[in-house]
Design a protein around this motif. Structure first.
Motif, PDB file in Angstrom:
ATOM      1  N   PHE A 201      19.586  94.121  76.409  1.00  0.00           N
ATOM      2  CA  PHE A 201      18.725  95.133  75.801  1.00  0.00           C
ATOM      3  C   PHE A 201      18.494  94.850  74.320  1.00  0.00           C
ATOM      4  O   PHE A 201      17.452  95.200  73.772  1.00  0.00           O
ATOM      5  CB  PHE A 201      19.312  96.527  76.005  1.00  0.00           C
ATOM      6  N   SER A 202      19.458  94.216  73.687  1.00  0.00           N
ATOM      7  CA  SER A 202      19.251  93.869  72.276  1.00  0.00           C
ATOM      8  C   SER A 202      18.116  92.855  72.144  1.00  0.00           C
ATOM      9  O   SER A 202      17.294  92.937  71.221  1.00  0.00           O
ATOM     10  CB  SER A 202      20.545  93.303  71.676  1.00  0.00           C
ATOM     11  N   GLU A 203      18.044  91.909  73.085  1.00  0.00           N
ATOM     12  CA  GLU A 203      16.965  90.921  73.067  1.00  0.00           C
ATOM     13  C   GLU A 203      15.624  91.587  73.370  1.00  0.00           C
ATOM     14  O   GLU A 203      14.611  91.290  72.726  1.00  0.00           O
ATOM     15  CB  GLU A 203      17.250  89.830  74.096  1.00  0.00           C
ATOM     16  N   ILE A 204      15.616  92.497  74.348  1.00  0.00           N
ATOM     17  CA  ILE A 204      14.385  93.210  74.702  1.00  0.00           C
ATOM     18  C   ILE A 204      13.867  94.008  73.509  1.00  0.00           C
ATOM     19  O   ILE A 204      12.673  93.983  73.193  1.00  0.00           O
ATOM     20  CB  ILE A 204      14.634  94.127  75.917  1.00  0.00           C
ATOM     21  N   CYS A 205      14.774  94.713  72.830  1.00  0.00           N
ATOM     22  CA  CYS A 205      14.376  95.488  71.645  1.00  0.00           C
ATOM     23  C   CYS A 205      13.827  94.582  70.554  1.00  0.00           C
ATOM     24  O   CYS A 205      12.832  94.907  69.891  1.00  0.00           O
ATOM     25  CB  CYS A 205      15.569  96.280  71.113  1.00  0.00           C
ATOM     26  N   GLN A 206      14.462  93.434  70.380  1.00  0.00           N
ATOM     27  CA  GLN A 206      14.017  92.487  69.356  1.00  0.00           C
ATOM     28  C   GLN A 206      12.607  91.984  69.657  1.00  0.00           C
ATOM     29  O   GLN A 206      11.763  91.885  68.760  1.00  0.00           O
ATOM     30  CB  GLN A 206      14.988  91.310  69.288  1.00  0.00           C
ATOM     31  N   ILE A 207      12.340  91.681  70.931  1.00  0.00           N
ATOM     32  CA  ILE A 207      11.019  91.182  71.324  1.00  0.00           C
ATOM     33  C   ILE A 207       9.952  92.239  71.070  1.00  0.00           C
ATOM     34  O   ILE A 207       8.881  91.953  70.527  1.00  0.00           O
ATOM     35  CB  ILE A 207      11.029  90.768  72.813  1.00  0.00           C
ATOM     36  N   VAL A 208      10.238  93.476  71.461  1.00  0.00           N
ATOM     37  CA  VAL A 208       9.262  94.558  71.289  1.00  0.00           C
ATOM     38  C   VAL A 208       9.035  94.857  69.812  1.00  0.00           C
ATOM     39  O   VAL A 208       7.897  94.961  69.342  1.00  0.00           O
ATOM     40  CB  VAL A 208       9.725  95.831  72.034  1.00  0.00           C
ATOM     41  N   GLU A 209      10.119  94.976  69.060  1.00  0.00           N
ATOM     42  CA  GLU A 209       9.997  95.381  67.661  1.00  0.00           C
ATOM     43  C   GLU A 209       9.479  94.256  66.773  1.00  0.00           C
ATOM     44  O   GLU A 209       8.957  94.518  65.688  1.00  0.00           O
ATOM     45  CB  GLU A 209      11.344  95.896  67.166  1.00  0.00           C
ATOM     46  N   SER A 210       9.582  93.009  67.239  1.00  0.00           N
ATOM     47  CA  SER A 210       9.013  91.905  66.465  1.00  0.00           C
ATOM     48  C   SER A 210       7.490  91.982  66.445  1.00  0.00           C
ATOM     49  O   SER A 210       6.838  91.414  65.570  1.00  0.00           O
ATOM     50  CB  SER A 210       9.456  90.556  67.042  1.00  0.00           C
ATOM     51  N   GLY A 211       6.917  92.693  67.420  1.00  0.00           N
ATOM     52  CA  GLY A 211       5.471  92.908  67.452  1.00  0.00           C
ATOM     53  C   GLY A 211       5.069  94.209  66.800  1.00  0.00           C
ATOM     54  O   GLY A 211       3.992  94.739  67.087  1.00  0.00           O
ATOM     55  N   GLN A 212       5.941  94.740  65.941  1.00  0.00           N
ATOM     56  CA  GLN A 212       5.680  95.995  65.226  1.00  0.00           C
ATOM     57  C   GLN A 212       5.457  97.155  66.193  1.00  0.00           C
ATOM     58  O   GLN A 212       4.654  98.050  65.947  1.00  0.00           O
ATOM     59  CB  GLN A 212       4.462  95.840  64.298  1.00  0.00           C
ATOM     60  N   ASN A 213       6.193  97.129  67.305  1.00  0.00           N
ATOM     61  CA  ASN A 213       6.083  98.179  68.303  1.00  0.00           C
ATOM     62  C   ASN A 213       7.399  98.936  68.392  1.00  0.00           C
ATOM     63  O   ASN A 213       8.405  98.508  67.816  1.00  0.00           O
ATOM     64  CB  ASN A 213       5.720  97.572  69.669  1.00  0.00           C
ATOM     65  N   LYS A 214       7.400 100.054  69.116  1.00  0.00           N
ATOM     66  CA  LYS A 214       8.597 100.866  69.267  1.00  0.00           C
ATOM     67  C   LYS A 214       8.862 101.142  70.746  1.00  0.00           C
ATOM     68  O   LYS A 214       7.941 101.445  71.505  1.00  0.00           O
ATOM     69  CB  LYS A 214       8.447 102.205  68.529  1.00  0.00           C
ATOM     70  N   ILE A 215      10.131 101.040  71.143  1.00  0.00           N
ATOM     71  CA  ILE A 215      10.514 101.373  72.514  1.00  0.00           C
ATOM     72  C   ILE A 215      10.710 102.883  72.627  1.00  0.00           C
ATOM     73  O   ILE A 215      11.438 103.488  71.847  1.00  0.00           O
ATOM     74  CB  ILE A 215      11.806 100.634  72.914  1.00  0.00           C
ATOM     75  N   LEU A 216      10.043 103.481  73.616  1.00  0.00           N
ATOM     76  CA  LEU A 216      10.182 104.915  73.870  1.00  0.00           C
ATOM     77  C   LEU A 216      11.210 105.198  74.959  1.00  0.00           C
ATOM     78  O   LEU A 216      11.679 106.323  75.098  1.00  0.00           O
ATOM     79  CB  LEU A 216       8.826 105.503  74.279  1.00  0.00           C
ATOM     80  N   GLY A 217      11.549 104.176  75.729  1.00  0.00           N
ATOM     81  CA  GLY A 217      12.549 104.335  76.782  1.00  0.00           C
ATOM     82  C   GLY A 217      12.622 103.085  77.634  1.00  0.00           C
ATOM     83  O   GLY A 217      11.676 102.290  77.672  1.00  0.00           O
ATOM     84  N   ALA A 218      13.749 102.904  78.306  1.00  0.00           N
ATOM     85  CA  ALA A 218      13.920 101.742  79.184  1.00  0.00           C
ATOM     86  C   ALA A 218      14.900 102.090  80.293  1.00  0.00           C
ATOM     87  O   ALA A 218      15.885 102.801  80.063  1.00  0.00           O
ATOM     88  CB  ALA A 218      14.420 100.537  78.393  1.00  0.00           C
ATOM     89  N   ILE A 219      14.604 101.602  81.493  1.00  0.00           N
ATOM     90  CA  ILE A 219      15.450 101.861  82.659  1.00  0.00           C
ATOM     91  C   ILE A 219      15.587 100.574  83.467  1.00  0.00           C
ATOM     92  O   ILE A 219      14.595  99.889  83.715  1.00  0.00           O
ATOM     93  CB  ILE A 219      14.851 102.956  83.567  1.00  0.00           C
ATOM     94  N   VAL A 220      16.816 100.259  83.856  1.00  0.00           N
ATOM     95  CA  VAL A 220      17.027  99.184  84.830  1.00  0.00           C
ATOM     96  C   VAL A 220      16.792  99.808  86.200  1.00  0.00           C
ATOM     97  O   VAL A 220      17.624 100.547  86.715  1.00  0.00           O
ATOM     98  CB  VAL A 220      18.444  98.599  84.731  1.00  0.00           C
ATOM     99  N   ASN A 221      15.635  99.542  86.787  1.00  0.00           N
ATOM    100  CA  ASN A 221      15.268 100.244  88.009  1.00  0.00           C
ATOM    101  C   ASN A 221      15.535  99.455  89.282  1.00  0.00           C
ATOM    102  O   ASN A 221      15.395  99.996  90.378  1.00  0.00           O
ATOM    103  CB  ASN A 221      13.788 100.667  87.975  1.00  0.00           C
ATOM    104  N   LYS A 222      15.964  98.185  89.133  1.00  0.00           N
ATOM    105  CA  LYS A 222      16.232  97.409  90.340  1.00  0.00           C
ATOM    106  C   LYS A 222      17.171  96.255  90.027  1.00  0.00           C
ATOM    107  O   LYS A 222      16.952  95.503  89.089  1.00  0.00           O
ATOM    108  CB  LYS A 222      14.916  96.873  90.921  1.00  0.00           C
ATOM    109  N   LEU A 223      18.227  96.140  90.827  1.00  0.00           N
ATOM    110  CA  LEU A 223      19.135  94.999  90.761  1.00  0.00           C
ATOM    111  C   LEU A 223      19.194  94.387  92.149  1.00  0.00           C
ATOM    112  O   LEU A 223      19.609  95.036  93.108  1.00  0.00           O
ATOM    113  CB  LEU A 223      20.540  95.441  90.325  1.00  0.00           C
ATOM    114  N   SER A 224      18.757  93.141  92.272  1.00  0.00           N
ATOM    115  CA  SER A 224      18.779  92.489  93.580  1.00  0.00           C
ATOM    116  C   SER A 224      19.111  91.016  93.409  1.00  0.00           C
ATOM    117  O   SER A 224      18.561  90.345  92.533  1.00  0.00           O
ATOM    118  CB  SER A 224      17.427  92.644  94.280  1.00  0.00           C
ATOM    119  N   ASN A 225      20.012  90.543  94.261  1.00  0.00           N
ATOM    120  CA  ASN A 225      20.483  89.164  94.178  1.00  0.00           C
ATOM    121  C   ASN A 225      20.976  88.878  92.756  1.00  0.00           C
ATOM    122  O   ASN A 225      21.915  89.493  92.293  1.00  0.00           O
ATOM    123  CB  ASN A 225      19.378  88.198  94.609  1.00  0.00           C
TER     124      ASN A 225
END
Length: 219
Positions: A141-165
């Protein structure tokens, strides 16, 4: 956010010695899926309406002790943990008891928890939804936040909605600016984009190249 302020106590806990007819009458008057049960003034679980309807009215609940299901929560519990309990027990109420003495305090209702979920920025705030996928051991999630915020954007929420294999699928809601740049950044970090987006120039380029290749091969 704890559930303490959402506890309702207008339905009294019922004793296990009560008759099945008594519970059938209660369920006729209520819209609850379960009723909390006590024995010797101690909370011991819940009885479901679906079960009560199948029992003989002239018997007592003690004759069907095996049907009592134990699930509850505590006033300090976070509402997200309660949301899981509703789904797991197929219930529209969860009894609230004290941790140490198992004293019944009341219950919380499913629609109150759904209202809390709706009022989070994940659902309530306008934004764009991106669904990404990557190996379970490779994403963070730290990497995901970094990717989003590097584009001058803000995360409003995140959910791990599927784990398979060996993969995890994550749904992200973010402010809608600069989506194309963020999509390309995710690809550079080896995230697979599951959702489709009109702003996705990468896919448009692939389509253009595919058309060009088809035209070339047909010459």
């Amino acid at each position: 956010m704890s559930i303490e302020s959402y506890v309702i106590n207008d339905v009294k806990i019922q004793d296990i010695s009560q008759s099945i007819a008594h519970f059938q009458t209660l369920f006729n008057e209520l819209t609850l899926s379960h009723i909390p049960i006590k024995e010797k003034n101690k909370f011991i679980g819940c009885i479901a309406e679906n079960d009560i309807r199948c029992f003989e009215a002239n018997k007592k609940l003690t004759d069907y002790r095996y049907a009592i299901e134990y699930f509850s929560t505590h006033p300090e519990e976070h509402w997200l943990d309660c949301y899981t309990a509703f789904a797991k027990n197929n219930a529209n109420i969860i009894p609230v008891v004290t941790k140490n003495t198992q004293t019944y305090l009341g219950y919380i209702e499913l629609h109150d928890i759904l209202d809390m979920f709706y009022n989070t920025s994940f659902l309530h705030e306008p934004g764009a939804i991106i669904i990404i996928e990557k190996g379970i051991k490779d994403y963070s999630f730290s990497e995901i936040c970094q990717i989003v915020e590097s584009g001058q954007n803000k995360i409003l929420g995140a959910i791990v909605n599927k784990l398979s294999n060996d993969t995890a699928q994550i749904t992200i809601k973010l402010s809608p600016e600069g989506i194309n740049e963020i999509l390309q950044n995710f690809r550079r970090y080896n995230y697979k984009i599951i959702s489709s987006h009109q702003e996705d120039a990468f896919l448009e380029n692939l389509k253009d190249r595919s058309k060009y290749l088809d035209k070339y091969l047909n010459i």
